[in-house]
Design an enzyme around this catalytic site. Structure first.
Site, PDB file in Angstrom:
ATOM      1  CG  HIS B  74      51.319 -51.260  29.873  1.00 20.54           C
ATOM      2  ND1 HIS B  74      51.268 -50.179  30.636  1.00 20.54           N
ATOM      3  CD2 HIS B  74      49.852 -51.332  29.534  1.00 20.54           C
ATOM      4  CE1 HIS B  74      50.041 -49.602  30.630  1.00 20.54           C
ATOM      5  NE2 HIS B  74      49.324 -50.378  29.850  1.00 20.54           N
ATOM      6  CG  HIS B  76      45.267 -52.684  27.927  1.00 16.38           C
ATOM      7  ND1 HIS B  76      44.981 -52.632  29.164  1.00 16.38           N
ATOM      8  CD2 HIS B  76      46.456 -51.910  27.575  1.00 16.38           C
ATOM      9  CE1 HIS B  76      45.540 -51.538  29.674  1.00 16.38           C
ATOM     10  NE2 HIS B  76      46.440 -50.840  28.887  1.00 16.38           N
ATOM     11  CG  LEU B  77      46.463 -59.603  26.273  1.00 16.29           C
ATOM     12  CD1 LEU B  77      46.873 -61.192  26.906  1.00 16.29           C
ATOM     13  CD2 LEU B  77      46.764 -59.148  24.934  1.00 16.29           C
ATOM     14  CG  ASP B 347      49.342 -48.370  26.872  1.00 13.32           C
ATOM     15  OD1 ASP B 347      48.493 -49.421  26.989  1.00 13.32           O
ATOM     16  OD2 ASP B 347      49.196 -47.377  27.173  1.00 13.32           O
ATOM     17  CG  HIS B 351      40.140 -49.416  21.467  1.00 12.09           C
ATOM     18  ND1 HIS B 351      39.179 -49.659  22.781  1.00 12.09           N
ATOM     19  CD2 HIS B 351      41.275 -48.630  21.842  1.00 12.09           C
ATOM     20  CE1 HIS B 351      40.001 -49.041  23.905  1.00 12.09           C
ATOM     21  NE2 HIS B 351      41.117 -48.411  23.385  1.00 12.09           N
TER      22      HIS B 351
END
Lengths: 369, 469
Positions: B74, B76-77, B347, B351
């Site tokens: 899990h 996020h790229l 996860d 940002h």
């Protein structure tokens, strides 16, 4: 606390006010100094520091009693009042307080500034600093906004209310008012009830710290949906030495019985839409502070409200206007407390400057200089 | 112990020769641990030698360890759509720095990865990054992740989607979840659910509890997670009658209540799996108030009496699901220990500074965590809360089993003849987490400024150099 480096604070211009020597009005204040650069909440303010605020407020109240209620304490200091929420009472109270101390006051209402163009809070704080503010009084709808502002401002932040979190000047004016009006000025063992929408109330949260520190027998009373989570806070406080205990109940009869003080909180109408309450009518019927309910309290019980009031909902008009209501005193004292806070913070925003940080504080006489 | 590597330097270059002598090998895939030696030649594990007690005397698990490359189910790229926060290239570099040689990217990009064309673009970005870290990609379960109609599951599956998820958002509709489980099950792929009841979390900012109450933050209830987990299990049980290959995986579970439901469902034989994150098992909501104690260091004293060493409302701690209290954190660790949780996932949610340098309630959810995951787990190992082999298993054999069930052939462990896929970590060293030390573009880590145990010395993926200290 990136902006809070001592170097930056020390290089700030010295407020002229603190070159005026101050004479102590009360010997008891010897040794207690105001050590906080910001006032964000009361959770880390000690009881001797709260007493210092009370004494300084007393001095300010004497100033307010003069024909010309203006002293030069903050002459040349920029105070920006930055409000992201509609407010009349608190904003005007701070503005009058700052002007009474001869500060250069700038008012910013979020709707009329570049904030409405999407400028971030941090950018706004930096802009206000660049424009010369040494102190910012901030009111913001988000909990923690004052803490965020403090991280990015080299002067002092005075929290004028952030979200549901804190409203320290309100709690201090409540305390000052109570000490004036409760016989003997001592709240130890006095039963104080905060009644109403505790869940969404920054006034209640800040008052928990100060009223328990004052030794009061504090009760919170609300319907269960408006007090969610406070049971745990009360339970946690009960187990920690040095933390004030308080009780929570949704039984208004138990709460009001033999109370010395009842503080009603404003009920926002949007709570109904959020499904927290069946109706305003039901709330008024079950939790409104009526004359009948006031009779459950001690005969000399005091009635408070942080305003603005919804008369006929959380408080009946006859109770708001009752001889035992100190709601007007709260407003009057609000100016004195905020003068005291601005004054004390001004003494810490500039390291090494005289004033509050340098020693005994609080003389009306010196303030008149 | 010694590591000699020949001709290293360029990321992606095949490892010509690598010898690791007298190190502590941990291979949960072969279920084996002990002193050993490794020889890599031309990208392949030429020799894996397990030393006997006499030969291995003095080789300790607290020194240099060699483990199979980590797998993250899990991440996020952010590519396409949010390249300011992360790109496939920067994300894979961060993964390698964290010891990961396989990562599974979530499809909540812009546009969402809901058709084979976008899927292909993401894979192409991995190919052109030069990183040997293997990128697996989930397809969106629904078109645009809007939860209304099923995405092109068959085409995505043909393109290589490893599973389907609307992660970042829950699957609101029970009907969509049911049909998604059926259809994905037919394709031999799991549905990965981000369990959250959006009605209960509307405006929510922090775990509903003491910290949220005192700080005036809107509470994020436990039931917002356990409710949808219960619903998902009920639907799965139903679907299995028609499609026995249906499989449901709950990601980033954070509460004792939800983990208990999964524990019971597993005992009843349901084909359900789940994972927990390093931050949910090691950090607590007390950090939002300024504590910096690991979850297992919090004693019985209530938070009000605990030390607050940092300022409150640090937005790097804002994450979905929120950091919970120490009891839920302990439940995440317990779930890992008893096998209820199959894997640890990061996860990893990078940002930009802009998205985090705001009021707590307005900050983006997510922690940039792929580079700190092993350090956090090793902190738990060092505190005797987690056996080393279990920690490594949660990053290797655990996630590998889930991926293999979806047809992935990877993760063979430390076996001779396989392409070298391994991480060398010096447990006797710590490293300082700093913005500059993170390869990820996302510097939103609550661990900045903290020393973490276990320095990754070398990551080799598919026989090629992925990271070298």
């Amino acid at each position: 606390m990136t902006a809070a480096s001592p170097d930056r604070a020390a290089s700030a211009p010295v407020a002229t006010a603190h070159q005026v020597p101050l004479v102590d009005a009360e010997p008891a204040s010897q040794g207690t100094t105001w050590a906080h650069r910001h006032l964000l909440d009361l959770d880390r303010v000690t009881w001797p520091e709260i007493e210092l605020v009370m004494r300084t407020t007393q001095a300010m109240k004497e100033v307010l009693g003069r024909p010309i209620a203006r002293v030069p304490a903050l002459r040349g200091s920029g105070v920006t009042i930055l409000f992201y929420e509609a407010s009349t009472r608190t904003r005007v109270s701070f503005e009058v307080a700052a002007k009474n101390l001869s500060a250069d006051v700038v008012n910013i209402a979020a709707a009329s500034s570049s904030v409405s163009k999407g400028e971030s809070l941090i950018d706004t704080i930096r802009t206000v600093e660049a424009l010369g503010a040494r102190m910012i009084v901030i009111r913001h709808p988000t909990s923690g906004a004052a803490d965020l502002a403090a991280e990015h401002f080299s002067g002092s932040i005075l929290n004028g209310g952030d979200g549901w979190h804190a409203h320290p000047s309100q709690a201090l004016l409540d305390l000052f008012t109570l000490r004036e009006r409760v016989p003997g000025g001592d709240l130890h063992g006095r039963k104080i009830v905060i009644l109403g929408d505790v869940l969404h109330s920054r006034v209640a949260r800040s008052n928990i710290w100060s009223l328990t520190a004052a030794g009061a027998d504090l009760w919170l009373c609300a319907p269960a949906t408006l007090m969610r989570g406070f049971e745990r806070w009360a339970a946690a406080s009960a187990g920690v030495p040095g933390h004030g205990r308080f009780q929570v109940t949704s039984d208004i009869g138990a709460a009001l019985r033999d109370a010395d003080v009842i503080m009603a909180l404003r009920l926002q109408r949007e709570r109904m839409a959020a499904g927290l309450l069946p109706s305003l009518r039901e709330y008024a019927a079950r939790y409104g502070l009526t004359l009948e309910r006031l009779a459950l309290a001690r005969p000399d019980a005091l009635v408070m409200h942080p305003g603005p009031m919804n008369e006929g909902i959380e408080i009946a008009p006859e109770v708001a206007d009752h001889p035992r209501s100190v709601i007007t005193d709260q407003v009057t004292n609000g100016v004195a407390v905020r003068m005291a806070l601005l004054y004390l913070l001004a003494g810490t925003g500039v390291a090494g400057a005289g004033g509050a940080a340098a020693g005994p504080t609080g003389a009306a006489e010196a303030l008149g200089g | 112990m010694g590591v000699t590597i020949d001709g290293s330097g360029a990321i992606g270059r095949r490892i010509a020769d690598l010898e690791i002598s007298r190190a502590w090998l941990v291979d949960p895939i072969a279920d084996r641990e002990g002193p050993g030696e490794i020889v890599v030649h031309d990208g392949r594990l030429e020799a894996v030698t397990w030393l006997d007690a006499a030969e291995g005397a003095g080789v300790e698990p607290g020194g240099v360890i060699v483990v199979p490359g980590f797998i993250d189910l899990h991440v996020h790229l952010r590519e396409p759509g949010f390249e300011d926060a992360e790109t496939v290239a920067s994300g894979l570099a961060a993964a390698a720095h964290g010891g990961f040689t396989t990562v599974c990217a979530m499809p909540n990009t812009e546009p969402a990865i809901d058709d084979a064309g976008i899927f292909g673009r993401v894979l192409a970005a991995a190919g052109s990054s030069g990183s040997p870290v293997e990128l697996l990609v989930y397809g969106a379960l629904t078109v645009g992740r809007r939860g209304e109609s099923l995405a092109a599951l068959g085409e995505l599956s043909d393109a290589g989607a490893i599973g389907f998820s609307d992660d970042g958002a829950p699957i609101r509709s029970a009907t969509i979840l049911r049909n998604g489980l059926l259809y994905a099950g037919m394709l031999g792929r799991p549905v990965v659910d981000h369990a959250e009841d959006p009605a209960l979390t509307e405006g929510a900012e922090a775990n509903e509890g003491l910290v949220a109450t005192v700080l005036g933050l809107k509470g994020w209830p436990v039931a917002a997670e356990s409710g949808p987990v219960g619903r998902g299990l009920a639907i799965l049980a139903d679907v299995l009658r028609d499609e026995p290959r249906a499989r449901l995986h709950f990601t980033h579970l954070s509460t004792a209540a939800a983990l208990d439901l999964v524990r019971r469902a597993k005992a009843a034989g349901l084909p359900v799996s789940c994972d927990v994150t390093p931050h949910h098992l090691a950090l607590t909501d007390e950090w939002i108030a300024g504590s910096r104690a690991w979850a297992w260091q919090s004693d019985a004293d209530p938070w009000l009496g605990a030390a607050r060493v940092a300022g409150p409302y640090d937005t790097s701690l804002r994450v979905n699901p929120p950091l919970r209290d120490r009891f839920d954190a302990a439940a995440c660790l317990a779930a890992l220990l008893d096998g209820t949780a199959d894997a640890v996932v990061t996860d990893h949610a990078p940002h930009t500074r802009v998205d985090k340098a705001v009021e707590f309630g307005l900050a983006a959810n997510g922690i940039s965590g792929i580079e700190t995951a092993i350090g956090v787990l090793l902190a738990a190992v060092d505190a005797d809360r987690l056996p080393l082999r279990r920690a490594i298993a949660a990053l290797t054999s655990g996630p590998a089993a889930i991926l293999r069930a979806a047809g992935w052939p990877g993760a063979r462990g430390l076996v001779e003849g396989a392409p070298a896929d391994l991480v060398v970590i010096d447990r006797s060293e710590t490293w300082l987490v700093e913005a500059a030390s993170l390869r990820s573009k996302g510097k939103n880590s609550p661990l900045l400024g903290r020393e973490l145990p276990g320095r990754v010395l070398l990551t080799v993926a598919d026989g090629r150099l992925a990271y070298e200290a």
